[in-house]
Design an enzyme around this catalytic site. Structure first.
Site, mmCIF file in Angstrom:
data_model
loop_
_atom_site.group_PDB
_atom_site.id
_atom_site.type_symbol
_atom_site.label_atom_id
_atom_site.label_comp_id
_atom_site.label_asym_id
_atom_site.label_seq_id
_atom_site.Cartn_x
_atom_site.Cartn_y
_atom_site.Cartn_z
ATOM 1 N N LEU A 52 0.814 -1.219 0.000
ATOM 2 C CA LEU A 52 0.000 0.000 0.000
ATOM 3 C C LEU A 52 0.844 1.265 0.000
ATOM 4 O O LEU A 52 1.889 1.327 0.630
ATOM 5 C CB LEU A 52 -0.919 -0.001 1.235
ATOM 6 C CG LEU A 52 -1.829 -1.226 1.367
ATOM 7 C CD1 LEU A 52 -2.642 -1.136 2.656
ATOM 8 C CD2 LEU A 52 -2.754 -1.377 0.164
ATOM 9 N N HIS A 53 0.363 2.268 -0.716
ATOM 10 C CA HIS A 53 1.004 3.582 -0.743
ATOM 11 C C HIS A 53 -0.090 4.643 -0.597
ATOM 12 O O HIS A 53 -1.282 4.298 -0.431
ATOM 13 C CB HIS A 53 1.812 3.762 -2.034
ATOM 14 C CG HIS A 53 1.037 3.430 -3.281
ATOM 15 N ND1 HIS A 53 -0.056 4.156 -3.700
ATOM 16 C CD2 HIS A 53 1.172 2.420 -4.184
ATOM 17 C CE1 HIS A 53 -0.533 3.642 -4.810
ATOM 18 N NE2 HIS A 53 0.177 2.571 -5.123
ATOM 19 N N HIS A 56 -3.394 4.189 -2.454
ATOM 20 C CA HIS A 56 -4.378 3.294 -1.827
ATOM 21 C C HIS A 56 -5.040 3.972 -0.622
ATOM 22 O O HIS A 56 -6.248 3.855 -0.409
ATOM 23 C CB HIS A 56 -3.691 2.020 -1.316
ATOM 24 C CG HIS A 56 -3.090 1.169 -2.388
ATOM 25 N ND1 HIS A 56 -1.738 0.996 -2.519
ATOM 26 C CD2 HIS A 56 -3.663 0.440 -3.374
ATOM 27 C CE1 HIS A 56 -1.496 0.187 -3.523
ATOM 28 N NE2 HIS A 56 -2.637 -0.162 -4.068
ATOM 29 N N ASP A 173 -5.610 3.595 -12.954
ATOM 30 C CA ASP A 173 -5.907 2.418 -13.782
ATOM 31 C C ASP A 173 -7.189 2.706 -14.558
ATOM 32 O O ASP A 173 -8.241 2.093 -14.311
ATOM 33 C CB ASP A 173 -6.051 1.181 -12.894
ATOM 34 C CG ASP A 173 -4.759 0.877 -12.164
ATOM 35 O OD1 ASP A 173 -3.774 0.526 -12.824
ATOM 36 O OD2 ASP A 173 -4.720 1.036 -10.926
ATOM 37 N N SER A 209 2.580 0.624 -6.768
ATOM 38 C CA SER A 209 3.382 -0.343 -5.998
ATOM 39 C C SER A 209 4.617 -0.741 -6.794
ATOM 40 O O SER A 209 5.636 -1.125 -6.237
ATOM 41 C CB SER A 209 2.549 -1.583 -5.680
ATOM 42 O OG SER A 209 1.383 -1.188 -5.002
HETATM 43 O O1 PAF Z 1 -5.984 -2.348 -9.102
HETATM 44 C C1 PAF Z 1 -5.625 -3.362 -8.449
HETATM 45 O O2 PAF Z 1 -4.880 -3.290 -7.498
HETATM 46 C C2 PAF Z 1 -6.143 -4.731 -8.873
HETATM 47 O O3 PAF Z 1 -6.237 -4.827 -10.257
HETATM 48 C C3 PAF Z 1 -7.460 -5.099 -8.197
HETATM 49 C C4 PAF Z 1 -8.586 -4.165 -8.607
HETATM 50 C C5 PAF Z 1 -7.293 -5.081 -6.694
HETATM 51 C C6 PAF Z 1 -7.876 -6.519 -8.607
HETATM 52 O O4 PAF Z 1 -6.924 -7.463 -8.254
#
Ligand code: PAF
Length: 304
Positions: A52-53, A56, A173, A209
């Site tokens: 985590l950063h 997140h 993303d 990450s």
């Molecule tokens: O974005 C992410 O970290 C991953 O693609 C997710 C949504 C947790 C699914 O594994």
């Protein structure tokens, strides 16, 4: 291999130290989330793969602001990694992640082992998959075949197991977000998808990450991704609307750092991910490139 007994030992040790409820089985995760909802709480889920950063944590804070209880999942999902990708070396600092989540006041952490989620097989050979056809082959899906099938399958599983009212994803993303939104719409999931802004390091690098893989020099080279997006934005603000010309300007910027191998630089509709020719409505400008062996992505949205 994730989900090894070493991993589980580390989970139970952490559980003793912290008050956050850590669930490693589907039954526990489901029961904890049901209990939260049964007490009338709106439950927000932040799905993650750990390591985590601040990006997140910004999702966790958004969930905290919009919901009464927050669940986070940590699961390095093998089915979204290609055979030559970084599954084995993906960082798994579980204790550290737990402490960060505890500090944020997260109530439920769902951290299952691979065998819990994929008991029959975690190979791509057989079984049930969730695929958003048409979108899953675009942008990252083109260079990472099967990636979005793995993402939509695990996100569906998480939604079925934990039944959140809202789920929080990062705008970094952007293609993933489009694919998940479409899945939620097509399959009538009763969950609100909340997109949260990209969080950047002080030098502008989008948090990921995978930034941990970069050495000092690669780190400097990686900044060209953001510079290419800024170039597009500046030209757009100066009045340019033709995608081909905006892309050409970004390519010039990227070409100045030959150590960075471009995967794609595209201007697309944020929902359909189809290329646009003119920026006449909100347009996603997305870039992906390899810096050494590390694949990084970044994007911006142009709003006329
Ligand atoms: O974005 C992410 O970290 C991953 O693609 C997710 C949504 C947790 C699914 O594994």
């Amino acid at each position: 291999m994730i989900g090894s007994s070493g991993d589980l030992k580390c989970r139970s040790e952490v559980q003793i130290a912290l008050s956050m409820k850590i669930c490693s089985s589907i039954a526990e995760g489901r029961a904890a989330c049901r209990a939260a909802r049964a007490s009338g709480k709106r439950l927000g889920l932040v799905p993650t793969m750990g390591a985590l950063h601040e990006g997140h944590l910004s999702l966790v804070r958004a969930a905290r602001a919009q919901c009464d209880a927050v669940a986070v999942s940590i699961f390095v999902n093998p089915t979204q990694f290609g055979p030559k990708e970084d599954l084995a070396k993906y960082p798994r600092p579980f204790d550290r992640d737990c402490r960060l989540l505890e500090k944020e006041g997260v109530e439920i952490l769902f951290a299952p082992a691979v065998e819990e989620i994929y008991p029959k097989s975690n190979s791509n050979a057989e079984g049930t998959w969730v695929v958003v056809e048409g979108l899953s082959e675009k942008l990252d899906g083109r260079s990472r075949p099967g990636h979005f099938r793995g993402v939509t399958t695990i996100v569906s599983k998480l939604f079925h197991i934990l039944e959140p009212e809202a789920a929080f994803f990062g705008q970094k993303d952007a293609a993933q977000l489009a694919v998940i939104r479409r899945m939620v719409c097509d399959l009538n999931f009763a969950v609100e998808i909340v997109a949260c802004p990209i969080v950047r390091e002080s030098d502008g690098l989008a948090m990921s990450s995978r930034n941990a893989y970069l050495d000092g020099e690669e780190r400097r080279h990686a900044l060209v991704l953001q510079r290419s997006l800024q170039e597009t934005r500046q030209r757009f603000q100066a009045g340019e609307r033709t995608a081909a010309r905006l892309i050409a300007a970004a390519m010039e910027v990227l070409a100045r750092v030959p150590q960075v191998a471009l995967d794609y630089f595209e201007m697309v509709d944020p929902e359909t991910l189809d290329p646009v020719e003119q920026v006449s409505q909100a347009t996603l400008v997305a870039v992906a490139a390899y810096v050494g062996s590390t694949r990084l992505i970044d994007n911006t949205v142009l709003n006329p």
